[in-house]
Design a protein around this motif. Structure first.
Motif, short mmCIF file in Angstrom:
data_model
loop_
_atom_site.label_atom_id
_atom_site.label_comp_id
_atom_site.label_asym_id
_atom_site.label_seq_id
_atom_site.Cartn_x
_atom_site.Cartn_y
_atom_site.Cartn_z
N PRO A 4 0.84 -1.22 0.00
CA PRO A 4 0.00 0.00 0.00
C PRO A 4 0.87 1.26 0.00
O PRO A 4 2.01 1.24 0.46
N GLU A 5 0.29 2.30 -0.54
CA GLU A 5 1.01 3.58 -0.59
C GLU A 5 0.96 4.22 0.80
O GLU A 5 -0.12 4.61 1.28
N SER A 8 -0.66 7.81 1.33
CA SER A 8 -2.13 7.88 1.32
C SER A 8 -2.69 7.43 2.66
O SER A 8 -3.66 8.00 3.17
N VAL A 9 -2.07 6.39 3.24
CA VAL A 9 -2.53 5.92 4.55
C VAL A 9 -2.35 7.03 5.59
O VAL A 9 -3.25 7.32 6.39
N GLY A 12 -4.82 9.84 4.97
CA GLY A 12 -6.16 9.41 5.36
C GLY A 12 -6.34 9.40 6.86
O GLY A 12 -7.34 9.91 7.38
N ILE A 15 -6.61 12.90 8.20
CA ILE A 15 -7.94 13.48 7.98
C ILE A 15 -8.94 12.86 8.95
O ILE A 15 -9.81 13.57 9.49
N VAL A 16 -8.82 11.57 9.18
CA VAL A 16 -9.71 10.93 10.17
C VAL A 16 -9.51 11.59 11.54
O VAL A 16 -10.49 11.89 12.24
N LEU A 18 -8.49 14.60 12.13
CA LEU A 18 -9.09 15.94 12.08
C LEU A 18 -10.60 15.84 12.28
O LEU A 18 -11.21 16.63 13.02
N GLY A 19 -11.23 14.86 11.62
CA GLY A 19 -12.67 14.67 11.78
C GLY A 19 -13.04 14.31 13.20
O GLY A 19 -14.05 14.79 13.74
N LEU A 22 -12.98 17.38 15.31
CA LEU A 22 -14.19 18.18 15.08
C LEU A 22 -15.38 17.57 15.81
O LEU A 22 -16.20 18.28 16.41
N VAL B 223 -16.04 14.20 7.09
CA VAL B 223 -14.56 14.31 7.04
C VAL B 223 -13.92 12.97 7.42
O VAL B 223 -12.96 12.52 6.77
N ILE B 224 -14.45 12.33 8.45
CA ILE B 224 -13.90 11.02 8.85
C ILE B 224 -14.07 10.01 7.71
O ILE B 224 -13.15 9.25 7.38
N GLY B 227 -11.57 10.65 5.10
CA GLY B 227 -10.26 10.18 5.55
C GLY B 227 -10.10 8.68 5.37
O GLY B 227 -9.05 8.20 4.91
N VAL B 228 -11.14 7.94 5.72
CA VAL B 228 -11.10 6.48 5.54
C VAL B 228 -10.97 6.14 4.05
O VAL B 228 -10.21 5.24 3.66
N ILE B 230 -9.59 8.00 1.74
CA ILE B 230 -8.22 8.30 1.30
C ILE B 230 -7.28 7.16 1.69
O ILE B 230 -6.44 6.71 0.89
N ALA B 231 -7.42 6.71 2.94
CA ALA B 231 -6.57 5.60 3.37
C ALA B 231 -6.83 4.35 2.53
O ALA B 231 -5.89 3.60 2.20
N THR B 233 -7.62 4.25 -0.57
CA THR B 233 -7.02 4.36 -1.91
C THR B 233 -5.58 3.85 -1.93
O THR B 233 -5.06 3.52 -2.99
N ALA B 234 -4.96 3.78 -0.75
CA ALA B 234 -3.58 3.28 -0.70
C ALA B 234 -3.52 1.81 -1.11
O ALA B 234 -2.46 1.33 -1.54
N PHE B 235 -4.63 1.12 -0.99
CA PHE B 235 -4.64 -0.32 -1.29
C PHE B 235 -5.25 -0.62 -2.67
O PHE B 235 -5.32 -1.77 -3.07
N ARG B 240 -6.06 5.60 -6.72
CA ARG B 240 -5.11 6.55 -6.13
C ARG B 240 -5.22 7.93 -6.75
O ARG B 240 -4.90 8.93 -6.12
N ALA B 243 -7.29 10.37 -4.83
CA ALA B 243 -6.91 10.72 -3.45
C ALA B 243 -6.70 12.23 -3.28
O ALA B 243 -7.18 12.80 -2.28
N LEU B 247 -8.70 14.55 -0.66
CA LEU B 247 -8.01 15.37 0.35
C LEU B 247 -8.49 16.82 0.27
O LEU B 247 -8.77 17.45 1.31
N ALA B 250 -11.88 17.10 1.79
CA ALA B 250 -11.85 17.01 3.26
C ALA B 250 -11.40 18.33 3.87
O ALA B 250 -11.98 18.81 4.85
N LEU B 251 -10.37 18.93 3.28
CA LEU B 251 -9.87 20.19 3.83
C LEU B 251 -10.87 21.32 3.64
O LEU B 251 -11.04 22.17 4.51
N ALA B 254 -13.29 20.59 6.41
CA ALA B 254 -12.81 20.58 7.79
C ALA B 254 -12.29 21.94 8.25
O ALA B 254 -12.53 22.34 9.40
#
Lengths: 59, 413
Positions: A4-5, A8-9, A12, A15-16, A18-19, A22, B223-224, B227-228, B230-231, B233-235, B240, B243, B247, B250-251, B254
């Protein structure tokens, strides 16, 4: 299976985080102010850049 | 609306001319409009899709434009040529265009027919006109040159002749070259950029608004979820490329939500205009007046003020103007705060940011108002004038001096 990249993890999860901040702020569990928000965003960006850099060093 | 893109066809995908605007049969999610536009303009179809989404947010134009193009633009037959026998009559296109022009109100942004008249230049009005202009150009170009197998008139150099239909189309395709006209490409990119900027601003404002009105949990949840995603997309290698867009989304959500939460801005209480004219002390709400956005007037001049009587009142406003009016003989002792804007309490003024007027006046024989007032953004005016004379304007220096003197005399009793 391809690896996996990492960046990106990291982005992600940042961002989680950050959420979640909030969400906790909305429910009164924490009380963030402008400084904390800025610090959180900066830390998230830093983590993402770090992960991106580490990922680029890998063969 | 499943993705119908066939990955196995990618290596054999023919390089067709981007000068012919066709609905793609390969890069399609619904009817291939965005895929065809992307091919035509030589840009990523995802950008075109985002443009349609953005335009949809501005009152639905994206949906209308998509439908119009789905009707007007012929479908690719898989070889870079339009599929035969699929063109609507011209009169139907004209009617459809007129319907779009008439029905397109842009009510969200104040453009279109509302309040008994036609408003050309509401918020984002110019953007709508650009959209219409581009849509008109695309439709006109399609009508003018899009008829399949019409002959060689459009072929540069006159190489194509009135031969068999298939040959002619192929010749046109070959001689027009791969690059679209720069003007069309530039207009499309400008429109996409404007749409993206306006959509980002709208979404940011929506996130801030939702947070300020107590719906921040929804924004946090979105936003959560992003984020999930985006994570995730790594797989998934194919995912990708989205992504960065996730992002950005999300910004956009947020950051304004976080800023509003950090500044503790709340707009609870409604929107519009509120006027309160309590005639007795029992008419005063125990928890005070609370209003969200707009104009709030609290006219206390009809209260039965008695000497040495103290009336306590709290009042809160999110954004707008709050006017509290008292009789000239009442001594006002106010504790007023505001995030930004202006406070004017019986002539005493504070403006800028982090506003605060904290008075502590001696108790005398005069009737007294203990006022606790808070505004987030806007203007608070406590005056002995008719509230209608204060709405949407500032007190002059002379008027404030006059009120200061009246207040001084009242509190000295």
């Amino acid at each position: 299976m391809k690896r996996p990249e990492l960046s990106s993890v990291a982005v992600g999860l940042s961002i989680v985080l950050l959420g979640v901040l909030l969400f906790l702020q909305e429910h009164g569990s924490i009380d963030i102010d402008g400084g904390w928000l800025l610090a959180g965003v900066t830390a998230s960006a830093g983590a993402a850049l770090l992960a991106s850099g580490l990922g680029a060093r890998e063969p | 609306m499943a993705e119908k893109k066939n990955e196995s066809e990618e290596p054999d995908r023919p390089v067709r001319s981007s000068r012919r605007l066709l609905r793609s049969t390969r890069e399609r999610m619904i009817w291939g409009v965005a895929g065809g536009l992307g091919d035509y303009l030589r840009i990523d179809p995802t950008l075109v899709r985002l443009g349609f989404v953005a335009a949809t947010i501005f009152g639905g134009f994206g949906v209308i434009a998509y439908l119009v193009m789905a009707v007007v633009v012929p479908e690719d037959d898989g070889t870079g040529r339009p599929r035969e026998g699929r063109r609507p009559p011209t009169w139907a296109l004209i009617l459809l265009g007129l319907a779009v022009l008439i029905a397109l109100p842009g009510p969200l942004w104040g453009w279109g027919w509302h309040d008994g008249g036609w408003h050309w230049w509401g918020f984002f009005g110019p953007l709508w006109l650009i959209f219409l202009l581009v849509a008109g150009i695309l439709v006109a170009r399609t009508l003018r040159r899009g008829r399949p197998f019409r002959g060689s008139r459009m072929a540069a150099g006159g190489a194509a002749t009135e031969t068999a239909a298939t040959e002619t189309a192929a010749t046109e395709t070959a001689e027009r070259g791969d690059e679209p006209p720069r003007a069309v490409r530039a207009i499309a990119l400008i429109v996409l950029a404007l749409a993206a900027i306006c959509a980002a601003c709208s979404i940011a404002a929506l996130a801030a608004w939702a947070t300020a009105t107590g719906h921040g949990s929804v924004i946090a949840g979105i936003v959560i979820a992003i984020g999930v995603a985006i994570a995730a997309t790594a797989f998934i290698a194919d995912a990708r490329r989205i992504a960065p867009w996730l992002l950005a989304s999300a910004l956009i959500l947020a950051l304004p939500a976080g800023a509003v939460a950090a500044a503790d801005i709340r707009f609870d209480g409604g929107i519009g205009e509120r006027e309160y004219h309590p005639a007795s002390l029992t008419d005063l709400p125990a928890d005070g007046y609370d209003f969200g956005v707009g104009q709030m007037t609290v006219d206390l001049r009809d209260l039965p003020w008695a000497d040495a009587q103290t009336v306590s009142l709290s009042s809160e406003l999110g954004i707008g103007q709050m006017v509290v009016s008292v009789p000239p003989g009442v001594c006002v002792d106010a504790d007023a705060t505001g995030k930004a804007g202006e406070l004017v309490v019986r002539g005493e003024k504070s403006d800028g940011v982090d506003l605060d007027i904290d008075q502590s006046k001696p108790v005398g024989r005069a009737p007294r108002l203990d006022l606790s007032a808070e505004i987030q953004l806007g203007q608070l005016v406590v005056t002995d004038r008719d509230p209608s004379s204060i709405e949407d304007r500032d007190l002059s220096d002379a008027e404030r001096s006059e009120e200061l003197e009246t207040e001084r005399q009242a509190c000295a009793r």
